[in-house]
Design a protein around this motif. Structure first.
Motif, PDB file in Angstrom:
ATOM      1  N   SER A 104       0.849  -1.192   0.000  1.00  0.00           N
ATOM      2  CA  SER A 104       0.000   0.000   0.000  1.00  0.00           C
ATOM      3  C   SER A 104       0.880   1.236   0.000  1.00  0.00           C
ATOM      4  O   SER A 104       1.921   1.263   0.655  1.00  0.00           O
ATOM      5  CB  SER A 104      -0.903   0.049   1.235  1.00  0.00           C
ATOM      6  N   VAL A 105       0.436   2.234  -0.755  1.00  0.00           N
ATOM      7  CA  VAL A 105       1.078   3.547  -0.740  1.00  0.00           C
ATOM      8  C   VAL A 105       0.006   4.554  -0.353  1.00  0.00           C
ATOM      9  O   VAL A 105      -1.057   4.603  -0.978  1.00  0.00           O
ATOM     10  CB  VAL A 105       1.702   3.900  -2.108  1.00  0.00           C
ATOM     11  N   LEU A 106       0.293   5.333   0.685  1.00  0.00           N
ATOM     12  CA  LEU A 106      -0.617   6.376   1.133  1.00  0.00           C
ATOM     13  C   LEU A 106       0.028   7.709   0.825  1.00  0.00           C
ATOM     14  O   LEU A 106       1.195   7.928   1.174  1.00  0.00           O
ATOM     15  CB  LEU A 106      -0.859   6.263   2.636  1.00  0.00           C
ATOM     16  N   THR A 107      -0.729   8.570   0.142  1.00  0.00           N
ATOM     17  CA  THR A 107      -0.230   9.919  -0.119  1.00  0.00           C
ATOM     18  C   THR A 107      -1.140  10.917   0.575  1.00  0.00           C
ATOM     19  O   THR A 107      -2.356  10.696   0.696  1.00  0.00           O
ATOM     20  CB  THR A 107      -0.145  10.216  -1.628  1.00  0.00           C
ATOM     21  N   PHE A 108      -0.528  11.985   1.042  1.00  0.00           N
ATOM     22  CA  PHE A 108      -1.209  13.028   1.791  1.00  0.00           C
ATOM     23  C   PHE A 108      -0.984  14.331   1.032  1.00  0.00           C
ATOM     24  O   PHE A 108       0.141  14.833   0.987  1.00  0.00           O
ATOM     25  CB  PHE A 108      -0.616  13.131   3.197  1.00  0.00           C
ATOM     26  N   MET A 119      -5.179   6.124  -0.750  1.00  0.00           N
ATOM     27  CA  MET A 119      -4.644   4.833  -0.331  1.00  0.00           C
ATOM     28  C   MET A 119      -4.691   3.902  -1.555  1.00  0.00           C
ATOM     29  O   MET A 119      -5.775   3.540  -2.003  1.00  0.00           O
ATOM     30  CB  MET A 119      -5.524   4.297   0.810  1.00  0.00           C
ATOM     31  N   ARG A 120      -3.520   3.608  -2.101  1.00  0.00           N
ATOM     32  CA  ARG A 120      -3.433   2.741  -3.284  1.00  0.00           C
ATOM     33  C   ARG A 120      -2.815   1.411  -2.841  1.00  0.00           C
ATOM     34  O   ARG A 120      -1.693   1.377  -2.359  1.00  0.00           O
ATOM     35  CB  ARG A 120      -2.568   3.407  -4.348  1.00  0.00           C
ATOM     36  N   THR A 121      -3.575   0.339  -2.986  1.00  0.00           N
ATOM     37  CA  THR A 121      -3.133  -0.989  -2.562  1.00  0.00           C
ATOM     38  C   THR A 121      -3.001  -1.883  -3.779  1.00  0.00           C
ATOM     39  O   THR A 121      -3.927  -1.950  -4.593  1.00  0.00           O
ATOM     40  CB  THR A 121      -4.144  -1.584  -1.557  1.00  0.00           C
ATOM     41  N   VAL A 122      -1.858  -2.556  -3.882  1.00  0.00           N
ATOM     42  CA  VAL A 122      -1.613  -3.473  -5.002  1.00  0.00           C
ATOM     43  C   VAL A 122      -1.378  -4.870  -4.434  1.00  0.00           C
ATOM     44  O   VAL A 122      -0.493  -5.073  -3.598  1.00  0.00           O
ATOM     45  CB  VAL A 122      -0.408  -3.027  -5.857  1.00  0.00           C
ATOM     46  N   PHE A 123      -2.180  -5.813  -4.906  1.00  0.00           N
ATOM     47  CA  PHE A 123      -2.107  -7.199  -4.465  1.00  0.00           C
ATOM     48  C   PHE A 123      -1.193  -7.996  -5.398  1.00  0.00           C
ATOM     49  O   PHE A 123      -1.013  -7.628  -6.555  1.00  0.00           O
ATOM     50  CB  PHE A 123      -3.509  -7.821  -4.447  1.00  0.00           C
ATOM     51  N   PRO A 124      -0.624  -9.124  -4.906  1.00  0.00           N
ATOM     52  CA  PRO A 124       0.255  -9.937  -5.755  1.00  0.00           C
ATOM     53  C   PRO A 124      -0.441 -10.467  -7.011  1.00  0.00           C
ATOM     54  O   PRO A 124       0.191 -10.622  -8.053  1.00  0.00           O
ATOM     55  CB  PRO A 124       0.686 -11.090  -4.847  1.00  0.00           C
TER      56      PRO A 124
END
Length: 161
Positions: A104-108, A119-124
């Motif tokens: 997950s990458v969270l940007t503010f 909140m960008r989440t990347v699954f395998p």
């Protein structure tokens, strides 16, 4: 249009965003201290109990989330990037070495006096993403979690920080 690596991940990702009525330094800080996190982390009705917490690149957060039905979910996060107050990247699974852990990458981002959190989440795999959405209601849970974050930081502001 040429395909990029980012485009290739779209069938494996979930993106959730929300504008939170608080300065981004405060929103970012809510992610950095376990005394904050334990107050808002997780979907509605869930509680969080921390076993270990070290907020630094390579540090880990080992915790248990208890659902409204009393089910315990073992959780583990390791931070892979911390750039205050703009960005946090992490790996999230059930435990260290979990082959199904997701990133997950969270940007503010400042949005006037407020903060847009993405909140960008990347699954395998696409299958793991689909399971998270269908079985674990990841999109709604993520929205609820950001809703709890918004309510928490509003309370912090009302109480004078």
């Amino acid at each position: 249009m040429a395909s990029t690596g980012q485009d290739a991940a779209t069938d494996r990702e979930i993106v959730i965003s929300r504008v939170i009525d608080a300065p981004r330094e405060l929103v970012f800080e809510a992610f950095t201290d376990v005394r904050h996190l334990s107050r808002w982390w997780g979907p509605e009705g869930f509680t969080t109990s921390t076993r270990a917490f070290e907020f630094r690149v390579g540090g880990e957060w080992d915790f248990v989330m208890r659902g409204p039905d009393g089910t315990d979910y073992q959780e583990w996060i390791s931070w892979t990037e911390i750039a205050p107050p703009e960005r946090i990247a992490l790996l999230h699974g059930e435990s260290r070495g979990d082959p199904n852990a997701f990133e997950s990458v969270l940007t503010f981002e400042p949005d006037g006096p407020a903060t847009r959190i993405v909140m960008r989440t990347v699954f395998p795999t696409k299958e793991l993403r689909d399971e998270a959405v269908e079985k674990y209601h990841a999109v709604e849970g993520g929205r609820q979690t950001l809703g709890k974050l918004a309510a928490y930081v509003a309370e912090v502001i009302r109480n004078g920080g």
